[in-house]
Design a protein around this motif. Structure first.
Motif, PDB file in Angstrom:
ATOM      1  N   ALA A  24     -18.152  58.337  59.484  1.00  0.00           N
ATOM      2  CA  ALA A  24     -18.060  59.040  58.200  1.00  0.00           C
ATOM      3  C   ALA A  24     -19.313  59.885  57.969  1.00  0.00           C
ATOM      4  CB  ALA A  24     -17.890  58.043  57.057  1.00  0.00           C
ATOM      5  N   ASP A  25     -19.101  61.156  57.698  1.00  0.00           N
ATOM      6  CA  ASP A  25     -20.178  62.094  57.359  1.00  0.00           C
ATOM      7  C   ASP A  25     -20.165  62.280  55.849  1.00  0.00           C
ATOM      8  OD1 ASP A  25     -21.856  64.227  56.887  1.00  0.00           O
ATOM      9  OD2 ASP A  25     -20.638  65.702  57.968  1.00  0.00           O
ATOM     10  N   PHE A  26     -21.114  61.646  55.159  1.00  0.00           N
ATOM     11  CA  PHE A  26     -21.254  61.815  53.710  1.00  0.00           C
ATOM     12  C   PHE A  26     -22.140  63.042  53.458  1.00  0.00           C
ATOM     13  CE2 PHE A  26     -19.669  57.548  53.782  1.00  0.00           C
ATOM     14  CZ  PHE A  26     -19.061  57.345  52.550  1.00  0.00           C
ATOM     15  N   TYR A  27     -21.592  64.037  52.748  1.00  0.00           N
ATOM     16  CA  TYR A  27     -22.281  65.311  52.566  1.00  0.00           C
ATOM     17  C   TYR A  27     -22.044  65.822  51.149  1.00  0.00           C
ATOM     18  CZ  TYR A  27     -17.805  67.723  52.549  1.00  0.00           C
ATOM     19  OH  TYR A  27     -16.549  68.146  52.200  1.00  0.00           O
ATOM     20  N   ALA A  28     -22.685  66.931  50.835  1.00  0.00           N
ATOM     21  CA  ALA A  28     -22.446  67.637  49.574  1.00  0.00           C
ATOM     22  C   ALA A  28     -22.462  69.133  49.852  1.00  0.00           C
ATOM     23  CB  ALA A  28     -23.505  67.280  48.535  1.00  0.00           C
ATOM     24  N   ASP A  29     -21.690  69.877  49.086  1.00  0.00           N
ATOM     25  CA  ASP A  29     -21.594  71.322  49.300  1.00  0.00           C
ATOM     26  C   ASP A  29     -22.930  72.031  49.116  1.00  0.00           C
ATOM     27  OD1 ASP A  29     -18.894  71.183  49.896  1.00  0.00           O
ATOM     28  OD2 ASP A  29     -18.277  71.455  47.804  1.00  0.00           O
ATOM     29  N   TRP A  30     -23.792  71.501  48.249  1.00  0.00           N
ATOM     30  CA  TRP A  30     -25.059  72.154  47.948  1.00  0.00           C
ATOM     31  C   TRP A  30     -26.187  71.727  48.892  1.00  0.00           C
ATOM     32  CZ3 TRP A  30     -27.835  67.856  47.285  1.00  0.00           C
ATOM     33  CH2 TRP A  30     -27.199  66.729  46.715  1.00  0.00           C
ATOM     34  N   CYS A  31     -25.877  70.841  49.840  1.00  0.00           N
ATOM     35  CA  CYS A  31     -26.897  70.245  50.722  1.00  0.00           C
ATOM     36  C   CYS A  31     -27.136  71.141  51.939  1.00  0.00           C
ATOM     37  CB  CYS A  31     -26.437  68.849  51.140  1.00  0.00           C
ATOM     38  SG  CYS A  31     -27.371  68.117  52.493  1.00  0.00           S
ATOM     39  N   GLY A  32     -28.320  71.742  52.035  1.00  0.00           N
ATOM     40  CA  GLY A  32     -28.673  72.609  53.158  1.00  0.00           C
ATOM     41  C   GLY A  32     -28.667  71.905  54.499  1.00  0.00           C
ATOM     42  N   PRO A  33     -29.329  70.734  54.641  1.00  0.00           N
ATOM     43  CA  PRO A  33     -29.313  70.013  55.920  1.00  0.00           C
ATOM     44  C   PRO A  33     -27.905  69.608  56.356  1.00  0.00           C
ATOM     45  CG  PRO A  33     -31.113  69.230  54.556  1.00  0.00           C
ATOM     46  CD  PRO A  33     -30.302  70.128  53.684  1.00  0.00           C
ATOM     47  N   CYS A  34     -27.011  69.354  55.381  1.00  0.00           N
ATOM     48  CA  CYS A  34     -25.623  69.003  55.724  1.00  0.00           C
ATOM     49  C   CYS A  34     -24.956  70.156  56.459  1.00  0.00           C
ATOM     50  CB  CYS A  34     -24.823  68.676  54.458  1.00  0.00           C
ATOM     51  SG  CYS A  34     -25.444  67.265  53.521  1.00  0.00           S
ATOM     52  N   LYS A  35     -25.182  71.386  55.943  1.00  0.00           N
ATOM     53  CA  LYS A  35     -24.580  72.567  56.567  1.00  0.00           C
ATOM     54  C   LYS A  35     -25.186  72.821  57.946  1.00  0.00           C
ATOM     55  CE  LYS A  35     -23.705  74.691  52.053  1.00  0.00           C
ATOM     56  NZ  LYS A  35     -24.053  75.801  51.127  1.00  0.00           N
ATOM     57  N   ALA A  36     -26.465  72.511  58.103  1.00  0.00           N
ATOM     58  CA  ALA A  36     -27.144  72.762  59.377  1.00  0.00           C
ATOM     59  C   ALA A  36     -26.613  71.867  60.494  1.00  0.00           C
ATOM     60  CB  ALA A  36     -28.645  72.569  59.213  1.00  0.00           C
TER      61      ALA A  36
END
Length: 340
Positions: A24-36
């Protein structure tokens, strides 16, 4: 599509029960490192997804706050690895090297475990251990939430195992052909089951490491047949449990007289046909609404299914949903914090 986008808690729980491994990848749309790190995760998912064996998911923590809270996700991105519904690995932060290392190791383990599943009979439970009955969709084996250091068991025969024997993840020795009901724990030592002492009653206190929701209990009992235990006369052979009373959120074990004066949350009668002939396990379904925020459970084995003065229990598995740990350490900021 290699990655499953989670839209509900029920969908996620269903995957935990249908797939041997879940990432499971827990992320948020506003999270820069998540997008990277997203391209790295997506690439691993495309390479390693195997239906019903390795499932990759993405969980938007802002939209699925109940899941983020249930698994103590406090920073994004956080990657969780589950095996048979139990969390076994956590990777916090956008660290491609660490993520790749963990996922590749998981793939290697998965290649060794083909055919391992959660079917009724002999499935895998917490820690990849033994289960005696099927786990219903939407729930998991949460026996690993038991605080083994706080267990108490009244009226046990001191020569017949310890309370923690009930929660071992190994298949009961009596079902492994080791001694026809007189089996020992793995590697020898004391028996890996418990028996009552002065009469047929047992009073078990089970504290939990987190607030849990209990859906059902699996109780395994493998009493020896006549002639299999040379240490006991046939009329002294232990019985399987029959009547079981349950009490929740007690601060300590109940005395036997005390239990008679306190209404049980639920009392269940196990019928002879409830015992699975292969696994010697009975599934006790609970009134789920009454077991929603449980910090401890008292299981009172009131009597058995015969006339003996002995009662035997080999294993207990707790089935339900685990919540957030009641004691948490200091949190560190890794990547982006939720809400920033």
């Amino acid at each position: 599509m290699s990655v499953v986008n989670i839209s509900s808690k029920e969908q996620f729980n269903s995957l935990l029960n249908s797939s041997y491994f879940v990432v499971a990848d827990f992320y948020a749309d506003w999270c820069g490192p998540c997008k990277a790190i997203a391209p790295v995760y997506d690439s691993l998912a495309r390479q390693l997804t195997r239906p019903n064996h390795i499932t990759f998911t993405k969980v938007n923590g802002d939209q699925q706050r109940d899941l983020a809270q249930a698994y103590s996700v406090r920073a994004y991105p956080t990657f969780l690895v589950f095996q048979n519904g139990r969390k076994i690995e956590t990777v916090q932060g956008a660290d491609p090297r660490k993520l790749n290392e963990v996922i590749q190791r998981l793939a290697s383990e998965a290649s060794k475990s083909d055919g391992a599943g959660g079917d009724a009979g002999e499935g895998n439970g917490a820690n990849g251990g033994w289960l005696g009955a099927a786990v219903p969709k939407g729930y998991g084996d949460i026996t690993d939430q038991v605080d083994l250091t706080g267990l108490e068991l009244l009226n046990r025969d001191s020569e017949r195992g310890m309370p923690r024997s009930l929660f071992e993840t190994a298949k009961p020795s009596a079902l492994s052909g080791k001694g026809k009901g007189k089996g020992k724990a793995e590697g020898g030592g004391s028996p890996d089951w418990v028996e009552s002492d002065t009469d047929e009653q047992l009073m078990l206190y089970i504290p939990f490491q987190s607030n849990i929701k209990v859906h059902s209990l699996h109780v395994t009992s493998v009493p020896p047949a006549a002639g299999e235990d040379e240490d006991a006369d046939d009329d002294e052979l232990p019985m399987r449990p029959k009547t079981v009373s349950l009490y929740t959120n007690r601060s300590q074990v109940l005395g036997f007289d005390e239990a008679d004066d306190i209404p049980a949350v639920q009392t269940v009668e196990i019928k002879p046909e409830d015992w699975d002939s292969k696994t010697a396990t009975a599934k006790i379904d609970l009134r789920f609404v009454k077991f929603q925020n449980v910090t401890s459970l008292v299981v009172f084995f009131v009597d058995g299914d015969g006339d003996s003065e002995k009662l035997r229990v080999d294993r207990i598995r707790i089935i339900g949903e685990a919540g957030e740990k009641r004691t948490m350490g200091k949190l560190e900021k890794i990547g982006d914090e939720p809400g920033e």
